[in-house]
Design an enzyme around this catalytic site. Structure first.
Site, short mmCIF file in Angstrom:
data_model
loop_
_atom_site.label_atom_id
_atom_site.label_comp_id
_atom_site.label_asym_id
_atom_site.label_seq_id
_atom_site.Cartn_x
_atom_site.Cartn_y
_atom_site.Cartn_z
N GLY A 1 86.80 -88.85 78.24
CA GLY A 1 86.06 -88.17 77.18
C GLY A 1 86.86 -88.21 75.89
N GLY A 2 87.54 -87.12 75.58
CA GLY A 2 88.25 -86.96 74.32
C GLY A 2 89.11 -88.15 73.89
CB SER B 1 92.46 -83.67 81.01
OG SER B 1 91.69 -82.55 80.56
CG HIS C 1 79.13 -85.57 82.34
ND1 HIS C 1 79.50 -84.31 81.95
CD2 HIS C 1 80.21 -86.37 82.17
CE1 HIS C 1 80.77 -84.35 81.54
NE2 HIS C 1 81.22 -85.59 81.66
CD GLU D 1 80.57 -82.28 79.13
OE1 GLU D 1 80.09 -83.21 78.47
OE2 GLU D 1 81.80 -82.10 79.28
CD GLU E 1 83.79 -87.05 84.40
OE1 GLU E 1 84.44 -87.80 83.67
OE2 GLU E 1 82.85 -86.35 83.99
N GLY F 1 88.07 -81.71 79.58
CA GLY F 1 88.29 -81.16 78.25
C GLY F 1 89.26 -80.00 78.20
CG ASN G 1 80.77 -89.15 78.27
OD1 ASN G 1 79.99 -89.27 77.32
ND2 ASN G 1 80.66 -88.19 79.17
CD1 TRP G 2 83.01 -92.94 73.22
CD2 TRP G 2 81.77 -93.50 71.43
NE1 TRP G 2 83.41 -94.19 72.81
CE2 TRP G 2 82.66 -94.55 71.72
CE3 TRP G 2 80.89 -93.63 70.36
CZ2 TRP G 2 82.71 -95.72 70.95
CZ3 TRP G 2 80.93 -94.80 69.60
CH2 TRP G 2 81.83 -95.83 69.89
CE LYS G 3 82.72 -85.46 77.88
NZ LYS G 3 83.40 -84.34 78.50
P1 13P Z 1 87.82 -85.34 78.88
O1 13P Z 1 88.50 -86.67 79.06
O2 13P Z 1 87.64 -84.95 77.44
O3 13P Z 1 88.43 -84.27 79.73
O4 13P Z 1 86.31 -85.53 79.43
C1 13P Z 1 86.11 -86.08 80.68
C2 13P Z 1 84.68 -86.35 80.85
O5 13P Z 1 83.88 -85.44 80.99
C3 13P Z 1 84.23 -87.75 80.81
O6 13P Z 1 82.91 -87.88 81.20
#
Ligand code: 13P
Length: 250
Positions: free
Chosen positions: A233-234, A212, A99, A101, A169, A175, A11-13
């Protein structure tokens, strides 16, 4: 891990401009050509404006493309929104919905997520449906109750083990660099598999962990019985890291 095929999803956000995304996608594409003999599936979910560019960069590769959200309607006066049909047209096979977010940052309810998931299924998209408790909810011993309610309210009647992937999640692990413990993940994934049994073939359903995930903790997480992949994510923004996570699944 079981005989369910691992799904490694990125997920590149809201990260990366065209050149960054193309370089990342091309590096990954070379590692996973059409015919995928790697033993895992790989999905990338870039920001909407990059979808066309990333689709092109992934040509010749088995890597799948997904959106990070979609609207519940096919078209119309919905400024800023993207329909499931548009995602499909842009080359997407998957869409992330629910998600944290979106749930917390945009006030999305499970009811809305359910409607979006129904629409996504109608257009042939596989839904990556996210659930997870906040730190406060976990501290109050309500993690399972919160996740159960999110699942029961968000999973649409159209869901099957083939068209719906569940991603757990925990909000406090996203994050933050703070990965949930193997016990937390293991317990919650077993609970989720039991809970979704009334809605789909739970033995076949793929359950991802997200929060994470990094090369250093991926193998341990992916080795758990009820973890069938990860939503990253990251670390999905760095080709070597994302690939290292993926290969830790086999
Ligand atoms: P991180 O891997 O940056 O913690 O993000 C997880 C996430 O929200 C994937 O959708």
């Amino acid at each position: 891990m079981s005989n369910r095929r691992p799904m490694i999803a990125g997920n590149w956000k809201m990260n990366g401009l065209r050149q960054d995304g193309q370089a990342l996608a091309k590096t990954l594409a070379e590692k996973l050509p059409v015919g995928n003999t790697a033993g895992f599936d790989m999905l990338v979910c870039p920001p909407f404006p990059l979808l066309g560019h990333i689709e092109a960069a992934l040509s010749g590769s088995a890597i799948m493309l997904g959106g990070q959200d979609c609207h519940m309607r096919d078209k119309g006066a919905f400024t800023g929104d993207t329909s499931p049909a548009m995602l499909k047209d842009a080359g997407c096979s998957h869409v992330i919905l629910g998600h944290s977010e979106r749930r917390h940052g945009h006030g999305e309810s499970s009811e809305l997520i359910n409607a979006k998931a129904t629409a996504a299924h109608t257009h042939g998209l596989v839904v990556v449906l996210c659930v997870g408790e906040t730190e406060k909810e976990r501290d109050e011993q309500r993690a399972q109750a919160v996740v159960e309610q999110q699942l029961m309210e968000s999973i649409p009647a159209s869901a099957t083990a083939e068209n719906t992937i569940i991603a757990y999640e925990p909000v406090w692990a996203i994050g933050t660099g703070r990965n949930a413990s193997v016990e937390d993940i293991s317990d919650m994934h077993a609970f989720i598999r039991k809970t979704i049994a009334s809605r789909m073939d739970a033995a076949k359903a793929r359950l991802l962990y997200g929060g994470s995930v990094k090369p250093s903790n991926a193998r341990e997480t992916l080795s758990l019985e009820d973890v069938d992949g990860v939503l990253v994510g990251g670390a999905s923004l760095v080709a070597e890291d994302f690939w290292a996570i993926a290969t830790a699944s086999i």
